[in-house]
Design a protein around this motif. Structure first.
Motif, short mmCIF file in Angstrom:
data_model
loop_
_atom_site.label_atom_id
_atom_site.label_comp_id
_atom_site.label_asym_id
_atom_site.label_seq_id
_atom_site.Cartn_x
_atom_site.Cartn_y
_atom_site.Cartn_z
N UNK A 33 0.93 -1.14 0.07
CA UNK A 33 0.02 -0.07 -0.02
C UNK A 33 0.84 1.09 -0.16
N UNK A 34 0.47 2.12 -0.75
CA UNK A 34 1.32 3.50 -0.89
C UNK A 34 1.55 4.12 0.50
N UNK A 35 2.60 4.80 0.77
CA UNK A 35 2.95 5.34 2.13
C UNK A 35 1.90 6.61 2.44
N UNK A 36 1.64 7.30 1.42
CA UNK A 36 0.62 8.44 1.65
C UNK A 36 -0.77 8.00 2.14
N UNK A 37 -1.09 6.77 1.96
CA UNK A 37 -2.43 6.32 2.17
C UNK A 37 -2.38 5.81 3.45
N UNK A 38 -1.46 5.40 4.09
CA UNK A 38 -1.09 4.86 5.07
C UNK A 38 -0.85 6.06 6.25
N UNK A 39 -0.57 7.34 5.92
CA UNK A 39 -0.13 8.48 6.54
C UNK A 39 -1.23 8.90 7.61
N UNK A 40 -0.86 9.02 8.85
CA UNK A 40 -1.90 9.42 9.54
C UNK A 40 -2.30 10.97 9.85
N UNK A 41 -3.03 11.39 9.24
CA UNK A 41 -3.45 12.82 8.89
C UNK A 41 -3.54 13.66 10.17
N UNK A 42 -3.79 13.05 11.39
CA UNK A 42 -3.79 13.59 12.50
C UNK A 42 -2.46 14.08 13.07
N UNK A 43 -1.33 13.71 12.54
CA UNK A 43 -0.15 14.19 12.78
C UNK A 43 -0.04 15.60 12.26
N UNK A 44 -0.36 15.58 11.01
CA UNK A 44 -0.34 17.07 10.35
C UNK A 44 -1.42 17.96 11.01
N UNK A 45 -2.59 17.54 11.34
CA UNK A 45 -3.46 18.26 12.00
C UNK A 45 -3.06 18.80 13.58
N UNK A 46 -2.51 17.73 14.17
CA UNK A 46 -1.87 18.27 15.42
C UNK A 46 -0.61 19.57 15.40
N UNK A 47 0.04 19.34 14.33
CA UNK A 47 1.04 20.61 14.08
C UNK A 47 0.49 21.80 13.72
N UNK A 48 -0.81 21.74 12.85
CA UNK A 48 -1.32 23.01 12.44
C UNK A 48 -2.11 23.52 13.97
N UNK A 49 -2.66 22.45 14.68
CA UNK A 49 -3.10 22.95 15.61
C UNK A 49 -2.27 23.61 16.96
N UNK B 171 5.66 24.84 7.29
CA UNK B 171 6.51 24.05 8.43
C UNK B 171 5.59 22.42 8.61
N UNK B 172 4.27 22.54 8.55
CA UNK B 172 3.74 21.21 8.94
C UNK B 172 4.08 20.14 7.70
N UNK B 173 4.18 20.75 6.47
CA UNK B 173 4.65 19.86 5.46
C UNK B 173 6.15 19.30 5.44
N UNK B 174 6.99 20.44 5.88
CA UNK B 174 8.53 20.01 5.84
C UNK B 174 8.92 19.31 7.17
N UNK B 175 8.25 19.62 8.20
CA UNK B 175 8.52 19.23 9.53
C UNK B 175 7.83 17.79 9.99
N UNK B 176 6.67 17.62 9.35
CA UNK B 176 5.91 16.30 9.82
C UNK B 176 5.65 15.39 8.49
N UNK B 177 5.52 15.90 7.51
CA UNK B 177 5.19 14.93 6.05
C UNK B 177 6.11 14.51 5.54
N UNK B 178 7.30 15.37 5.33
CA UNK B 178 8.33 15.02 4.66
C UNK B 178 9.14 13.85 5.27
N UNK B 179 9.67 13.97 6.65
CA UNK B 179 10.26 12.89 7.20
C UNK B 179 9.49 11.61 7.35
N UNK B 180 8.16 11.59 7.20
CA UNK B 180 7.35 10.38 7.15
C UNK B 180 7.65 9.59 5.78
N UNK B 181 7.27 10.42 4.75
CA UNK B 181 7.47 9.90 3.56
C UNK B 181 8.80 9.87 2.82
#
Length: 70
Positions: free
Chosen positions: A1-17, A24-34
């Motif tokens: 299964x592709x990695x982005x489909x398994x990515x937990x969106x709540x991590x990005x939402x937590x960074x934004x909240x 910053x959310x993209x580069x500090x949360x999403x990029x290290x995961x993918x």
């Protein structure tokens, strides 16, 4: 299964909240995961393109002009 489909969106939402900007959310949360998937995709693309060079060398005749050099 592709990695982005398994990515937990709540991590990005937590960074934004917590006050991170979308940038910053993209580069500090999403990029290290993918990153592993991006590296694997780049390696596969390199291996495929390297094979194409070998094929072009075997199929071309000496002195032939290739498309990129014209």
């Amino acid at each position: 299964m592709p990695l982005l489909q398994r990515f937990d969106r709540s991590l990005e939402e937590a960074a934004l909240s917590l006050g991170a900007t979308p940038f910053h959310s993209f580069f500090l949360v999403l990029v290290p995961v993918i990153r592993p998937a991006v590296v694997a995709g780049a390696a596969m693309a390199f291996i495929t393109s390297f094979d194409e060079v070998v094929l072009a060398l075997f199929l071309s005749v000496p002195g032939a002009t290739t498309l990129p050099s014209s």
